[in-house]
Motif scaffolding. Structure first.
Motif, PDB file in Angstrom:
ATOM      1  N   LEU A   1       3.692 -18.153   4.436  1.00  0.00           N
ATOM      2  CA  LEU A   1       4.699 -17.274   3.835  1.00  0.00           C
ATOM      3  C   LEU A   1       4.885 -17.572   2.341  1.00  0.00           C
ATOM      4  O   LEU A   1       5.136 -16.649   1.549  1.00  0.00           O
ATOM      5  CB  LEU A   1       6.026 -17.434   4.580  1.00  0.00           C
ATOM      6  N   TRP A   2       4.769 -18.849   1.944  1.00  0.00           N
ATOM      7  CA  TRP A   2       4.843 -19.166   0.512  1.00  0.00           C
ATOM      8  C   TRP A   2       3.702 -18.505  -0.251  1.00  0.00           C
ATOM      9  O   TRP A   2       3.896 -17.963  -1.342  1.00  0.00           O
ATOM     10  CB  TRP A   2       4.791 -20.686   0.313  1.00  0.00           C
ATOM     11  N   TYR A   3       2.526 -18.502   0.376  1.00  0.00           N
ATOM     12  CA  TYR A   3       1.369 -17.837  -0.252  1.00  0.00           C
ATOM     13  C   TYR A   3       1.634 -16.341  -0.422  1.00  0.00           C
ATOM     14  O   TYR A   3       1.378 -15.768  -1.495  1.00  0.00           O
ATOM     15  CB  TYR A   3       0.134 -18.087   0.612  1.00  0.00           C
ATOM     16  N   LEU A   4       2.168 -15.684   0.595  1.00  0.00           N
ATOM     17  CA  LEU A   4       2.450 -14.251   0.496  1.00  0.00           C
ATOM     18  C   LEU A   4       3.512 -13.968  -0.560  1.00  0.00           C
ATOM     19  O   LEU A   4       3.425 -12.978  -1.305  1.00  0.00           O
ATOM     20  CB  LEU A   4       2.898 -13.712   1.859  1.00  0.00           C
ATOM     21  N   ASN A   5       4.532 -14.815  -0.642  1.00  0.00           N
ATOM     22  CA  ASN A   5       5.580 -14.615  -1.650  1.00  0.00           C
ATOM     23  C   ASN A   5       5.020 -14.747  -3.061  1.00  0.00           C
ATOM     24  O   ASN A   5       5.394 -13.986  -3.972  1.00  0.00           O
ATOM     25  CB  ASN A   5       6.712 -15.617  -1.442  1.00  0.00           C
ATOM     26  N   GLN A   6       4.116 -15.708  -3.265  1.00  0.00           N
ATOM     27  CA  GLN A   6       3.511 -15.873  -4.587  1.00  0.00           C
ATOM     28  C   GLN A   6       2.665 -14.660  -4.959  1.00  0.00           C
ATOM     29  O   GLN A   6       2.730 -14.161  -6.080  1.00  0.00           O
ATOM     30  CB  GLN A   6       2.659 -17.139  -4.601  1.00  0.00           C
ATOM     31  N   VAL A   7       1.892 -14.160  -3.984  1.00  0.00           N
ATOM     32  CA  VAL A   7       1.066 -12.978  -4.257  1.00  0.00           C
ATOM     33  C   VAL A   7       1.954 -11.786  -4.589  1.00  0.00           C
ATOM     34  O   VAL A   7       1.692 -11.029  -5.538  1.00  0.00           O
ATOM     35  CB  VAL A   7       0.166 -12.678  -3.050  1.00  0.00           C
ATOM     36  N   ASP A   8       3.013 -11.595  -3.838  1.00  0.00           N
ATOM     37  CA  ASP A   8       3.901 -10.460  -4.075  1.00  0.00           C
ATOM     38  C   ASP A   8       4.604 -10.570  -5.424  1.00  0.00           C
ATOM     39  O   ASP A   8       4.814  -9.571  -6.122  1.00  0.00           O
ATOM     40  CB  ASP A   8       4.933 -10.390  -2.943  1.00  0.00           C
ATOM     41  N   SER A   9       4.953 -11.798  -5.815  1.00  0.00           N
ATOM     42  CA  SER A   9       5.635 -11.992  -7.097  1.00  0.00           C
ATOM     43  C   SER A   9       4.743 -11.612  -8.262  1.00  0.00           C
ATOM     44  O   SER A   9       5.151 -10.853  -9.153  1.00  0.00           O
ATOM     45  CB  SER A   9       6.091 -13.448  -7.204  1.00  0.00           C
ATOM     46  N   TYR A  10       3.510 -12.108  -8.269  1.00  0.00           N
ATOM     47  CA  TYR A  10       2.592 -11.793  -9.368  1.00  0.00           C
ATOM     48  C   TYR A  10       2.247 -10.304  -9.380  1.00  0.00           C
ATOM     49  O   TYR A  10       2.211  -9.670 -10.437  1.00  0.00           O
ATOM     50  CB  TYR A  10       1.316 -12.627  -9.236  1.00  0.00           C
ATOM     51  N   ALA A  11       1.978  -9.722  -8.185  1.00  0.00           N
ATOM     52  CA  ALA A  11       1.605  -8.314  -8.140  1.00  0.00           C
ATOM     53  C   ALA A  11       2.755  -7.415  -8.574  1.00  0.00           C
ATOM     54  O   ALA A  11       2.547  -6.398  -9.248  1.00  0.00           O
ATOM     55  CB  ALA A  11       1.149  -7.947  -6.734  1.00  0.00           C
ATOM     56  N   SER A  12       3.983  -7.764  -8.223  1.00  0.00           N
ATOM     57  CA  SER A  12       5.130  -6.944  -8.621  1.00  0.00           C
ATOM     58  C   SER A  12       5.350  -6.988 -10.120  1.00  0.00           C
ATOM     59  O   SER A  12       5.697  -5.974 -10.749  1.00  0.00           O
ATOM     60  CB  SER A  12       6.385  -7.439  -7.891  1.00  0.00           C
ATOM     61  N   VAL A  13       5.139  -8.175 -10.741  1.00  0.00           N
ATOM     62  CA  VAL A  13       5.275  -8.272 -12.195  1.00  0.00           C
ATOM     63  C   VAL A  13       4.216  -7.435 -12.892  1.00  0.00           C
ATOM     64  O   VAL A  13       4.480  -6.738 -13.879  1.00  0.00           O
ATOM     65  CB  VAL A  13       5.206  -9.749 -12.629  1.00  0.00           C
ATOM     66  N   ALA A  14       2.991  -7.470 -12.352  1.00  0.00           N
ATOM     67  CA  ALA A  14       1.915  -6.703 -12.968  1.00  0.00           C
ATOM     68  C   ALA A  14       2.155  -5.206 -12.864  1.00  0.00           C
ATOM     69  O   ALA A  14       1.844  -4.444 -13.797  1.00  0.00           O
ATOM     70  CB  ALA A  14       0.580  -7.072 -12.324  1.00  0.00           C
ATOM     71  N   LEU A  15       2.713  -4.748 -11.746  1.00  0.00           N
ATOM     72  CA  LEU A  15       2.963  -3.315 -11.548  1.00  0.00           C
ATOM     73  C   LEU A  15       4.307  -2.863 -12.117  1.00  0.00           C
ATOM     74  O   LEU A  15       4.568  -1.664 -12.217  1.00  0.00           O
ATOM     75  CB  LEU A  15       2.924  -2.971 -10.059  1.00  0.00           C
ATOM     76  N   GLN A  16       5.156  -3.852 -12.439  1.00  0.00           N
ATOM     77  CA  GLN A  16       6.504  -3.550 -12.902  1.00  0.00           C
ATOM     78  C   GLN A  16       7.294  -2.763 -11.846  1.00  0.00           C
ATOM     79  O   GLN A  16       8.126  -1.924 -12.159  1.00  0.00           O
ATOM     80  CB  GLN A  16       6.477  -2.782 -14.231  1.00  0.00           C
ATOM     81  N   ARG A  17       6.995  -3.038 -10.596  1.00  0.00           N
ATOM     82  CA  ARG A  17       7.714  -2.463  -9.464  1.00  0.00           C
ATOM     83  C   ARG A  17       7.411  -3.320  -8.227  1.00  0.00           C
ATOM     84  O   ARG A  17       6.419  -4.048  -8.212  1.00  0.00           O
ATOM     85  CB  ARG A  17       7.295  -1.021  -9.208  1.00  0.00           C
ATOM     86  N   PRO A  18       8.207  -3.252  -7.185  1.00  0.00           N
ATOM     87  CA  PRO A  18       7.917  -4.067  -5.984  1.00  0.00           C
ATOM     88  C   PRO A  18       6.567  -3.695  -5.363  1.00  0.00           C
ATOM     89  O   PRO A  18       6.253  -2.523  -5.170  1.00  0.00           O
ATOM     90  CB  PRO A  18       9.079  -3.750  -5.041  1.00  0.00           C
TER      91      PRO A  18
END
Length: 855
Positions: free
Chosen positions: A677-694
């Motif tokens: 779950l920590w791995y998924l949270n890290q992936v989601d955090s970086y991807a959301s910053v890159a897209l500027q949306r969740p």
């Protein structure tokens, strides 16, 4: 010591927004990561107080929301028009009754063939003739009803959930609430439902088709159910199907009290009520059933029973503002006594532009045939049942006649006639005519044939033929070898019960229609129903019943017997044992226990996945005690991991030998969850910053190719974070796995215990060697004794041989008078033989024995 994390979880690292190849503007690509929530066009009605009512398109309204739509049109339409409709439909009903007279006679014949009313046709007419009836028809009805009700109405309730389409938590929770509420309704609230359903199932084999009616009772404030026999339902002669018939007439024979009650509740019009003096004419099946129940119609109509026809038909009413003269479904209610229309209701839902006919009667078919009516046992085995009854009566009559005191008397014989009743073991005297010394010269018993063996064999053959129509193969299962393949048993069951399985599938579909009607009644009258506090705790809402497809009957149309379920469970257990890596062993075991009807399965087999969220300290204690724990996406995974590792490395807690054997395996499994779950949270955090949306990486969805490229770039950053923040954890995990292997090697013994065990083993080995040597010595002694015995036998045989030879020679010498020389020769021969045997024995004793130990 606890593991240190050099970089905080939110270190502020990010990927620059991607502009080329994947636009971040929502208007350019709104369908990539959006979830649409479009309610469609609606009508808004503003109210005087400033509020508004929003009506979405295709909004279906019930009687509570649109009382004018569901009103009784008989109170507002022209009386002359209603009288014309009543006359027309009363004439049609008479024609429909005449068209199905033969059908009623077949149903009546089936009821009589059960023998329950003591009026089965056929048989001899002499005094004492047997009136017994073969039970094949009654037995088939009872057997079918018992099997069907067991599948349709189990103890826990007849409803289960079924989610169509994407499975979400909201859909699952709504379906489970509906399931629990409807199960409570059918098992407790509608208290007559099971009784009515069982009556239907016992009559279904006899009538071919039977019907179940569902409606809402305003006085009882709950739905109601009623069994409607086929002789109370009329269809047109041209009807090909019950649900598509142009009209369906339901006969309601109700008491005067019930009629007045319906008038007071506005179900019928407020008309002048006349009390009927004659009961309505009973149908032929009803008369036959009254004999079975032991009922007799009253001479006077004390209860004021009257007949009201409920006709589900299609009408074209110009005065109806909703249908506007178009052909639409209606429910027409006509009182047979007054020939007046007492009720006229629209039979579609308000808001349904298609004006689809609503179902209130559900047909349960036995075996479909050409036409609207299904066929039953009287059509299938009616002739065989009559043959069985006739054969059985003939056998019993033959036995009765053969034992009856029937005699022939010589005409003109002058004897004093006397009638004497003789009891068993009694001796009676009678007076005879002069000169008659033997009564057999005057009277003779009539010779009758005994019961026929051929007729008895024929009875067995016809019985087997009749039972083969709707039987199962369960009686053959006992003859199968216990080592037979599971597939063989399954195939035998399905082949032997082909007819019953098809009938079961049809009643399953009928039960599904019943649940749809109940779902509609709940959608209409949910707020008005009377329910207990326990039901209120379910959290059921009226909006839950807007969908009909998420609850279905608990019965399985493919499974029709417990034997089949046990065969399937046996096959599942065998496959799971053969391929343990492919099956969920917990799920398999729960299915087996559920089929065995074990209570409280979750208590003896807790589900590890069914865990509640708790803090890290409680998780440590739970894992120490062997209780399941779980990680959740919103938790601080690094903080949880640090807490668990601190507990793991503490010599008084996780590293303590009395706790480690249970705690360490559970902890490693729990750490695996947090890491994922920590791995998924890290992936989601970086991807959301890159897209500027969740980004919402935890949602399963199809993504374009650019998203895969983004995730590949994100993975490199997550890898750097993993090495920096989670590197020290790998060494601790390896140490924990080594500790598990050491603990699984078994308990270590202290030196004193080890020395005692070694000494005991040495003593045991010494005793075993001594016993082996003694066995070898005894074996050699037995061999020597056997050899000496054999030598003695050889000596005795030689002596006997020489003695016989000497005797013969003596006799010869006596003939030749040379006895002296023969005696000398005998003596010499015996001495030589003895010397030769002694020499042979000495030679064998001097040779060493092979394999003998040195003692």
């Amino acid at each position: 010591m606890a593991t240190e994390f050099p970089i905080p979880q939110d270190d502020g690292r990010f990927i620059d927004p991607i502009v080329d190849g994947m636009q971040s503007d929502e208007e350019d690509n709104p369908s990539v990561f959006e979830i649409f929530n479009d309610t469609g066009p609606s009508d808004v009605e503003e109210l005087p107080d400033g509020s508004a009512i929003v009506r979405l398109d295709d909004k279906i309204l019930g009687p509570g929301d649109s009382p004018d739509f569901y009103e009784n049109l008989a109170e507002s339409l022209n009386i002359a028009d209603l009288e014309g409709v009543a006359v027309k439909y009363l004439d049609l009903i008479e024609k429909d009754k005449e068209a199905r007279e033969g059908r009623d006679k077949q149903y009546e014949e089936g009821l009589k063939r059960t023998g329950l009313g003591n009026d089965a046709p056929g048989g001899a007419q002499f005094t004492g003739a047997s009136k017994v009836v073969h039970p094949v028809m009654a037995e088939a009805c009872v057997d079918f009803s018992a099997r069907a009700i067991k599948e349709l109405f189990p103890v826990d309730g007849p409803v289960k959930t079924k989610i169509i389409g994407e499975v979400t938590d909201e859909k699952v929770m709504r379906a489970e609430r509906k399931r629990d509420y409807m199960n409570w309704q059918l098992t407790e609230q509608i208290e007559e439902y099971r009784d009515e359903l069982e009556q239907l199932l016992t009559q279904q084999p006899l009538g071919g088709s039977q019907y179940l009616k569902m409606w809402y009772d305003d006085q009882k404030r709950r739905p109601c159910a009623e069994f409607v026999p086929i002789d109370n339902v009329y269809l047109p002669f041209a009807a090909a199907n019950f649900y598509t018939a142009s009209r369906v007439t339901e006969v309601n024979d109700i008491t005067q009290e019930e009629f007045e009650l319906r008038v007071s509740r506005k179900l019928y019009c407020d008309v002048e009520i006349y009390r009927t003096s004659m009961e309505p004419e009973e149908s032929k099946p009803q008369k036959a059933n009254n004999k079975i129940e032991g009922k007799t119609s009253q001479a006077e109509n004390i209860d004021g029973i009257r007949r009201v026809y409920h006709i589900y038909t299609w009408l074209e009413l110009d005065d109806d503002t909703f249908s506007k003269g178009e052909r639409a479904p209606y429910i027409l209610m006509i009182d047979e006594t007054t020939r007046d229309v007492v009720g006229l209701y629209r039979n579609w839902e308000d808001g349904d532009d298609a004006m689809s006919k609503l179902d209130w009667l559900v047909e349960f078919k036995f075996i479909p045939w050409r036409g609207a009516y299904a066929i039953g046992l009287p059509h299938l085995i009616g002739g065989l049942s009559a043959a069985l009854t006739g054969t059985l009566r003939a056998l019993l009559d033959s036995a009765h006649i053969n034992n009856a005191p029937t005699m022939l008397k010589l005409k003109g014989a002058k004897i004093s006639g006397q009638s004497i009743s003789i009891e068993p073991t009694q001796v009676s005297e009678i007076e005879g005519a002069p000169g008659v010394d033997d009564i057999r010269k005057i009277a003779m018993p009539v010779p009758f044939n005994p019961p026929s063996v051929v007729l008895f064999q024929l009875l067995g053959w016809v019985t087997a033929a009749a039972k083969g129509v709707v039987t199962t193969a369960e009686e053959k299962i006992a003859d199968i070898n216990s080592n037979a393949p599971v597939g063989t048993t399954q195939a035998l069951i399905e082949q032997g019960a082909a007819v019953f399985s098809a009938i079961h599938a049809r009643i399953h579909n009928s039960q599904a229609r019943v649940l749809k009607i109940l779902n509609r009644l709940n959608r209409w009258y949910f707020d008005e129903q009377r329910m207990g506090e326990v039901v209120k705790d379910l959290g059921v809402e009226k909006e839950d019943f807007n969908r009909e497809s998420d609850v279905i009957p608990v019965s399985d149309p493919h499974i029709f017997a417990e034997t089949q379920r046990y065969a399937q469970i046996q096959a599942l257990a065998a496959r799971a044992q053969a391929n343990p890596d492919l099956y969920n062993r917990l799920a398999v075991e729960k299915r087996i226990l559920k089929q065995l009807k074990m209570p409280d399965i979750n208590e003896v087999l807790p589900d590890p996945a069914n865990v509640k969220e708790m803090n890290s300290a409680l998780e440590n204690v739970a894992m120490t005690l062997g209780k399941p724990v779980g990680a959740f996406p919103q938790q601080d995974h690094l903080a949880h991991i640090q807490m668990h590792l601190s507990y793991l490395q503490d010599p008084l807690y996780g590293a303590n030998p009395i706790m480690a054997k249970v705690f360490i395996p559970n902890c490693l499994e729990h750490l695996k969850q947090h890491l994922a779950l920590w791995y998924l949270n890290q992936v989601d955090s970086y991807a959301s910053v890159a897209l500027q949306r969740p980004f919402n990486v935890m949602k399963e969805q199809s993504l374009p190719g650019q998203a895969d490229q983004l995730l590949a770039a994100v993975g490199q950053h997550v890898h750097q974070d993993t090495q920096a923040q989670l590197g020290p954890i790998a060494q601790v995990i390896q140490q924990a796995m080594a500790a598990i292997q050491q603990l699984s090697g078994g308990p270590q013994m202290d030196p004193a215990t080890q020395a005692f065990v070694q000494t005991s083993m040495a003593e045991t080995q010494r005793r075993a060697a001594k016993d082996q040597a003694e066995i070898q010595i005894k074996t050699v002694q037995l061999q020597q004794e056997n050899q000496e015995f054999m030598l003695g036998e050889q000596i005795d045989m030689a002596k006997n041989t020489e003695n016989n030879l000497t005797q013969e020679r003596i006799k010869s010498a006596e003939l030749t008078k040379d006895a002296a020389s023969l005696q000398h020769e005998q003596f010499k021969t015996a001495i030589d033989a003895q010397n030769a045997i002694q020499a042979t024995l000495n030679q064998q004793m001097q040779q060493p024995t092979l394999g003998a130990p040195n003692v």
